[in-house]
Design a protein around this motif. Structure first.
Motif, PDB file in Angstrom:
ATOM      1  N   SER A  52      28.824  40.514  57.639  1.00 22.71           N
ATOM      2  CA  SER A  52      29.362  41.815  56.583  1.00 22.71           C
ATOM      3  C   SER A  52      28.939  42.510  57.599  1.00 22.71           C
ATOM      4  N   ARG A  53      29.578  43.622  56.116  1.00 23.45           N
ATOM      5  CA  ARG A  53      29.551  45.326  56.769  1.00 23.45           C
ATOM      6  C   ARG A  53      28.395  45.764  55.632  1.00 23.45           C
ATOM      7  N   LEU A  89      33.636  44.308  55.435  1.00 27.19           N
ATOM      8  CA  LEU A  89      34.124  42.808  55.718  1.00 27.19           C
ATOM      9  C   LEU A  89      33.927  41.479  55.623  1.00 27.19           C
ATOM     10  N   ASP A  90      34.188  40.726  55.098  1.00 25.00           N
ATOM     11  CA  ASP A  90      34.136  39.418  54.828  1.00 25.00           C
ATOM     12  C   ASP A  90      34.547  38.644  56.564  1.00 25.00           C
ATOM     13  N   GLU A 133      38.428  38.708  56.938  1.00 26.13           N
ATOM     14  CA  GLU A 133      39.172  40.361  56.317  1.00 26.13           C
ATOM     15  C   GLU A 133      38.800  41.607  56.522  1.00 26.13           C
ATOM     16  N   PHE A 135      38.412  44.729  53.974  1.00 26.39           N
ATOM     17  CA  PHE A 135      39.067  45.018  52.159  1.00 26.39           C
ATOM     18  C   PHE A 135      37.910  46.080  52.212  1.00 26.39           C
ATOM     19  N   VAL A 136      38.899  46.212  50.690  1.00 30.28           N
ATOM     20  CA  VAL A 136      38.272  47.692  50.012  1.00 30.28           C
ATOM     21  C   VAL A 136      37.552  47.071  49.248  1.00 30.28           C
ATOM     22  N   ASP A 137      35.455  47.746  49.044  1.00 31.30           N
ATOM     23  CA  ASP A 137      34.698  47.455  48.425  1.00 31.30           C
ATOM     24  C   ASP A 137      34.962  47.970  47.256  1.00 31.30           C
ATOM     25  N   LEU A 138      35.377  47.675  45.680  1.00 31.23           N
ATOM     26  CA  LEU A 138      35.242  48.615  44.542  1.00 31.23           C
ATOM     27  C   LEU A 138      34.329  49.295  44.450  1.00 31.23           C
ATOM     28  N   ARG A 139      33.155  47.956  44.450  1.00 29.79           N
ATOM     29  CA  ARG A 139      31.599  49.165  44.348  1.00 29.79           C
ATOM     30  C   ARG A 139      31.311  50.440  44.879  1.00 29.79           C
TER      31      ARG A 139
ATOM     32  N   VAL B  54      42.466  37.023  50.871  1.00 27.68           N
ATOM     33  CA  VAL B  54      42.469  37.881  51.455  1.00 27.68           C
ATOM     34  C   VAL B  54      43.034  39.129  50.286  1.00 27.68           C
ATOM     35  N   THR B  57      40.235  38.954  47.149  1.00 23.16           N
ATOM     36  CA  THR B  57      39.208  39.619  47.153  1.00 23.16           C
ATOM     37  C   THR B  57      39.420  41.171  47.930  1.00 23.16           C
ATOM     38  N   SER B  58      40.481  41.697  47.880  1.00 28.36           N
ATOM     39  CA  SER B  58      40.560  42.832  48.473  1.00 28.36           C
ATOM     40  C   SER B  58      40.843  44.065  47.482  1.00 28.36           C
ATOM     41  N   SER B  59      40.142  44.108  46.417  1.00 31.47           N
ATOM     42  CA  SER B  59      39.654  44.484  45.565  1.00 31.47           C
ATOM     43  C   SER B  59      38.390  44.593  44.987  1.00 31.47           C
ATOM     44  N   GLY B  60      37.481  43.509  45.607  1.00 29.42           N
ATOM     45  CA  GLY B  60      36.094  42.364  45.376  1.00 29.42           C
ATOM     46  C   GLY B  60      35.220  43.688  45.773  1.00 29.42           C
ATOM     47  N   HIS B  61      33.986  42.876  45.525  1.00 31.11           N
ATOM     48  CA  HIS B  61      32.653  43.402  46.169  1.00 31.11           C
ATOM     49  C   HIS B  61      31.731  42.374  46.404  1.00 31.11           C
ATOM     50  N   ILE B  62      31.411  41.967  47.680  1.00 35.09           N
ATOM     51  CA  ILE B  62      31.060  40.992  48.342  1.00 35.09           C
ATOM     52  C   ILE B  62      29.086  41.459  48.184  1.00 35.09           C
ATOM     53  N   ILE B  64      25.425  41.395  49.994  1.00 40.45           N
ATOM     54  CA  ILE B  64      25.102  41.167  51.321  1.00 40.45           C
ATOM     55  C   ILE B  64      23.494  41.378  51.018  1.00 40.45           C
TER      56      ILE B  64
END
Lengths: 172, 206
Positions: A52-53, A89-90, A133, A135-139, B54, B57-62, B64
């Motif tokens: 991840s980033r 990225l994930d 993928e 993706f745009v991180d909303l937070r 994809v 989760t394209s507008s989510g958050h992970i 880390i």
């Protein structure tokens, strides 16, 4: 114990990848070519790798740090690391190293974009691609927006303050 | 049953079982092929799931997890870069302050040029041109007081560049070689300028 060599290529200047092997964070080292490398010792035959980033804006005390950078760099003029992109990225891969003592996994990151495949993987082990993928991180996006407003308000406030001081102390 | 009869029966069974074994082999091969196609289908399904994920989760958050030490290193290198930029600015300001003693000289040259160039008619064209000459000593005294400030500014520059070098060196993964070289040059220049300014101030008796 099986040794896995992990290479991450195509990493941008401001890109900090984080690698987790079965949930444990692995320390990465930058080599002379600007690519990241890690050597991981694994007990299991099958394990998961997650890449991840890392964005500084998602770390602890992000707000205080951002304001500190803003003020110390004279309203952000001398700050060279302004966070503009909220792309994260994930990548999640399952690797099977049974019947092998060691292996090599090489990841080549694609250029940053709001969606699509994040990287191309080459390996001498069996790899199952679970997730790959951008993706745009909303937070992150929200935080960048909030910081933009806060910085603007601080700038306007300090300009008004300076004008007030100049008027009352220097001229008056 | 005699041994000969038993042997003949066995041979007969073997002759019968050979085509059967081949059939079994073929069946197993077919089964394996089916399994491979099934696996391929599973893989296709997995990729399908990925594409669906994809989208979801394209507008989510992970969240880390990142080592705290690494976050500290990133913080220090970021701060180091800002200080490095500031040190470049303060070096420019310091050198400009030091060379500001040229301003009265330039001003004097301008006045002389205007007077000689216009063969003295500038006094007639600009009635208060005499006041321009009167400004020269004032300007000299004002500028003279800025030179000691340049010593402080250059000192601060060398300190800033040294601190920024240390901070940038902490983060091995994020440091930029080019920026570090620039900061070293700034540090060396600022120390040299400090010596020059200090020796000049000694000469001026300040």
């Amino acid at each position: 114990m099986k040794a896995l060599t992990l290479k991450i290529k195509g990493v941008g200047k401001r890109f900090r990848p984080t690698v987790e092997v079965d949930g444990k964070v692995v320390g990465l080292k930058k080599n002379q070519f600007g690519n990241f490398e890690a050597r991981v010792n694994v007990d299991k035959d099958k394990f998961d790798i997650r890449i991840s980033r890392f964005l500084e804006i998602n770390s602890r005390l992000w707000f205080l740090k951002a304001i500190f950078y803003f003020l110390i760099s004279i309203f952000g003029i001398f700050d060279s690391r302004k966070e503009k992109s909220s792309v994260a990225l994930d990548c999640h891969f399952s690797i099977d190293m049974s019947s092998r003592d060691g292996g090599m996994v090489e990841l080549k990151l694609n250029s940053l974009r709001t969606q699509g495949r994040a990287c191309e993987i080459t390996s001498d082990c069996a790899v199952i691609e679970n997730k790959n993928e951008y993706f745009v991180d909303l937070r992150t996006k929200k935080r960048i927006k909030l910081l933009r407003w806060v910085k603007f308000l601080i700038f306007v406030g300090s300009m008004v303050g300076l004008a007030f001081i100049f008027k009352n102390v220097v001229i008056g | 049953m005699s041994d000969l009869q038993q042997n003949e029966e066995r041979k007969g069974e073997e002759i019968v079982s050979q085509p059967l074994q081949e059939e079994v082999k073929q069946e197993t091969l077919k089964e394996e092929a089916k399994q491979v196609t099934l696996q391929e289908n599973i893989f296709e399904r997995q990729t399908l799931v990925v594409t669906q994920e994809v989208k979801s989760t394209s507008s989510g958050h992970i969240d880390i997890s990142f080592p705290t030490g690494e976050i500290g290193k990133i913080f220090s290198s970021h701060l180091g870069e800002i200080l490095s930029n500031l040190s470049i600015l303060s070096l420019i300001v310091g050198i400009c302050l030091f060379f500001s003693f040229f301003i009265p000289v330039l001003y004097f040259c301008l006045l002389v040029f205007l007077t000689l160039g216009t063969l003295g008619s500038v006094f007639a064209l600009i009635p208060n041109f005499g006041e321009w000459w009167a400004l020269l000593p004032k300007l000299s005294s004002t500028i003279g007081s800025t030179i000691p400030i340049s010593l402080w500014v250059l000192g601060a520059t060398s300190l800033l560049s040294l601190v920024s070098l240390i901070l940038m060196a902490v983060d091995k993964n994020g440091r930029s070689r080019g920026r570090m070289i620039v900061t070293v040059i700034v540090a060396v220049l600022s120390v040299l300028a400090c010596f020059i300014v200090y020796s000049n101030l000694g000469g001026m008796g300040l």
